[in-house]
Design an enzyme around this catalytic site. Sequence first.
Site, PDB file in Angstrom:
ATOM      1  N   ILE A 121       0.831  -1.203   0.000  1.00 42.90           N
ATOM      2  CA  ILE A 121       0.000   0.000   0.000  1.00 42.90           C
ATOM      3  C   ILE A 121       0.868   1.256   0.000  1.00 42.90           C
ATOM      4  CG2 ILE A 121      -0.214  -0.037   2.532  1.00 42.90           C
ATOM      5  CD1 ILE A 121      -3.140   1.022   2.127  1.00 42.90           C
ATOM      6  N   CYS A 122       0.338   2.316  -0.586  1.00 47.02           N
ATOM      7  CA  CYS A 122       0.941   3.644  -0.551  1.00 47.02           C
ATOM      8  C   CYS A 122       2.247   3.681  -1.340  1.00 47.02           C
ATOM      9  CB  CYS A 122       1.119   4.065   0.904  1.00 47.02           C
ATOM     10  SG  CYS A 122       1.552   5.784   1.178  1.00 47.02           S
ATOM     11  N   HIS A 123       3.393   3.901  -0.681  1.00 44.52           N
ATOM     12  CA  HIS A 123       4.706   3.924  -1.335  1.00 44.52           C
ATOM     13  C   HIS A 123       5.351   2.533  -1.378  1.00 44.52           C
ATOM     14  CE1 HIS A 123       4.209   8.206  -0.507  1.00 44.52           C
ATOM     15  NE2 HIS A 123       5.231   8.466  -1.326  1.00 44.52           N
ATOM     16  N   TYR A 140       0.437   5.186  -4.016  1.00 46.62           N
ATOM     17  CA  TYR A 140       0.263   6.605  -3.728  1.00 46.62           C
ATOM     18  C   TYR A 140       0.524   7.360  -5.036  1.00 46.62           C
ATOM     19  CZ  TYR A 140       0.082  10.753  -0.833  1.00 46.62           C
ATOM     20  OH  TYR A 140      -0.303  11.928  -0.259  1.00 46.62           O
TER      21      TYR A 140
END
Length: 191
Positions: A110-112, A131
């Site tokens: 998730i995200c970075h 992200y």
Amino acid sequence: MTKISNTSIAILATDGFEKSELFEPKKQLEQAGATITIVSLEAGSIKSWDQSDWGESISVDKLIGEVAPAQFDALVLPGGQINPDLLRVNADAVRFVREFHETGKPLAAICHAPWLLIEAGISSGRKLASYPSIATDVKNSGAEWKDQAVVIDDNLITSRNPDDLNEFCAAIIDAVAQSAAQSGAREKDAA
């Protein structure tokens, strides 16, 4: 809710993980019955990043050199900017992600954290969420970037940010349940 009791899930993180992206999956996966192991680069505890400053810490259960992909039913990679950036320059962490991917078991980022998928050489030809600020990195790795809460591409599960955590966790639980059921069926056939 799908139950995933008798499963073991690794969360690979180091200092600077996004607080909610580790603690929320840990909570939801444990509530579904999984045993969670926090894997990191150094013993002791690791500190989260919580919006604009250091946040809550969590104890490390195992060092990256003490674990093997075969020990776990899934691998979760929390984001934040600092955490995946530190992990992607660690050869042991990158090798673990690559070897885990090769098992075909659920691998969630998730995200970075898709930076780790890129560094491990497993993003090309895949559909991934991340992200938005690393969308170009994802595309440059040969992946197709998707602006969606959850993107599932074979064993890879990716999401954009903390707002997607409920969908992200639900996708992990479903994937682990399916993977465990398939593994149980293979073991039964082999007996």
